[in-house]
Design an enzyme around this catalytic site. Structure first.
Site, short mmCIF file in Angstrom:
data_model
loop_
_atom_site.label_atom_id
_atom_site.label_comp_id
_atom_site.label_asym_id
_atom_site.label_seq_id
_atom_site.Cartn_x
_atom_site.Cartn_y
_atom_site.Cartn_z
N GLN A 78 2.73 10.09 1.17
CA GLN A 78 4.04 9.45 1.30
C GLN A 78 4.98 9.80 0.14
O GLN A 78 6.18 9.59 0.23
CB GLN A 78 3.89 7.92 1.37
CG GLN A 78 3.26 7.42 2.65
CD GLN A 78 3.17 5.91 2.65
OE1 GLN A 78 2.19 5.35 2.14
NE2 GLN A 78 4.16 5.24 3.21
N HIS B 195 -4.56 1.36 7.54
CA HIS B 195 -3.21 1.93 7.61
C HIS B 195 -3.07 3.08 6.60
O HIS B 195 -2.56 4.15 6.94
CB HIS B 195 -2.19 0.82 7.32
CG HIS B 195 -0.76 1.26 7.27
ND1 HIS B 195 0.19 0.78 8.16
CD2 HIS B 195 -0.11 2.10 6.43
CE1 HIS B 195 1.36 1.34 7.86
NE2 HIS B 195 1.21 2.13 6.82
N GLU B 196 -3.55 2.85 5.36
CA GLU B 196 -3.37 3.87 4.32
C GLU B 196 -4.27 5.08 4.57
O GLU B 196 -3.85 6.21 4.35
CB GLU B 196 -3.64 3.28 2.93
CG GLU B 196 -2.69 2.15 2.51
CD GLU B 196 -1.22 2.48 2.71
OE1 GLU B 196 -0.83 3.65 2.57
OE2 GLU B 196 -0.46 1.54 3.02
N GLY C 47 0.83 -1.20 0.00
CA GLY C 47 0.00 0.00 0.00
C GLY C 47 0.87 1.25 0.00
O GLY C 47 2.01 1.23 0.49
N HIS D 261 -2.72 7.48 6.89
CA HIS D 261 -1.73 8.37 6.28
C HIS D 261 -2.37 9.68 5.81
O HIS D 261 -1.76 10.74 5.87
CB HIS D 261 -1.08 7.71 5.06
CG HIS D 261 0.09 6.82 5.39
ND1 HIS D 261 1.25 7.30 5.95
CD2 HIS D 261 0.28 5.49 5.20
CE1 HIS D 261 2.11 6.30 6.10
NE2 HIS D 261 1.55 5.19 5.67
N CYS E 116 5.82 -0.03 7.20
CA CYS E 116 5.42 1.11 6.38
C CYS E 116 6.61 1.53 5.53
O CYS E 116 7.74 1.58 6.03
CB CYS E 116 5.00 2.25 7.30
SG CYS E 116 4.51 3.73 6.41
N LEU E 117 6.35 1.83 4.25
CA LEU E 117 7.44 2.23 3.37
C LEU E 117 8.08 3.55 3.83
O LEU E 117 9.21 3.84 3.46
CB LEU E 117 6.93 2.38 1.93
CG LEU E 117 6.47 1.06 1.27
CD1 LEU E 117 5.90 1.33 -0.11
CD2 LEU E 117 7.63 0.07 1.19
NI NI Z 1 2.45 3.30 5.61
#
Ligand code: NI
Length: 173
Positions: A51, A135-136, A46, A139, A93-94
């Site tokens: 991000q 989660h997304e 995701g 963000h 998380c990226l």
């Molecule tokens: Ni994330």
């Protein structure tokens, strides 16, 4: 198509609240394509627009992993409209590379969003997909998964992570 730079904690843009998307144009479609390519390349399941530095309420998610076919969801202005049950799965998380922790989430969710044509869609999700959606969407509100840890775990995270960043800087210097 282009790979985008993924912002890392503690970049202040990750704490910002993203704005609703009102224009469904070629620019938005391009951003979605680039976000998907960036997510697959990372690789991750995701990615949210903030991000990559775009404060727009849009996320891309694909939890099909190595299964065929791919199941890419591009969700614009997504919101959870129903939730049920609890779960506690390990997340990463990226934007927080190298750190993983268990986070309390709803086990099942119904999400409403718009597709790239602006059409309203709804989807029920459980398992990894339900976690990824929550989660997304977090963000888009400037919340990282580490913000959902207990205060003790969060301060341990900060210490460990900032130390890791310092070491990386030393190695790169
Ligand atoms: Ni994330």
């Amino acid at each position: 198509m282009a790979l985008l730079e993924i912002l890392h904690y503690p970049n202040p843009l990750l704490k910002e609240r993203s704005l609703p998307v009102e224009t469904f144009d070629a620019e938005l479609r391009q951003l979605a394509e680039d976000m998907a390519e960036t997510m697959y390349d990372a690789p991750g399941v995701g990615l949210a627009a903030p991000q990559v530095g775009a404060l727009k309420r849009m996320v891309v998610i694909d939890c099909s992993a190595h299964e065929e076919p791919a199941d890419l969801i591009v969700a614009v202005n997504p919101e959870v409209i129903a939730r049920e049950g609890d779960c506690m799965e390990e997340e990463g998380c990226l934007s927080v590379p190298g750190y993983f922790a268990k986070v309390a989430r709803s086990a099942r969710v119904r999400v409403r969003y718009q597709d790239l044509e602006g059409q309203t869609q709804e989807r029920d999700a459980d398992g990894l997909l339900a976690v990824a959606i929550q989660h997304e969407i977090d963000h888009l509100d400037g919340t990282l998964f580490v913000d959902r840890l207990s205060s003790l775990k969060r301060s341990m995270f900060r210490k460990k992570y900032l130390k890791m960043l310092q070491q990386q800087e030393l190695e790169e210097a």
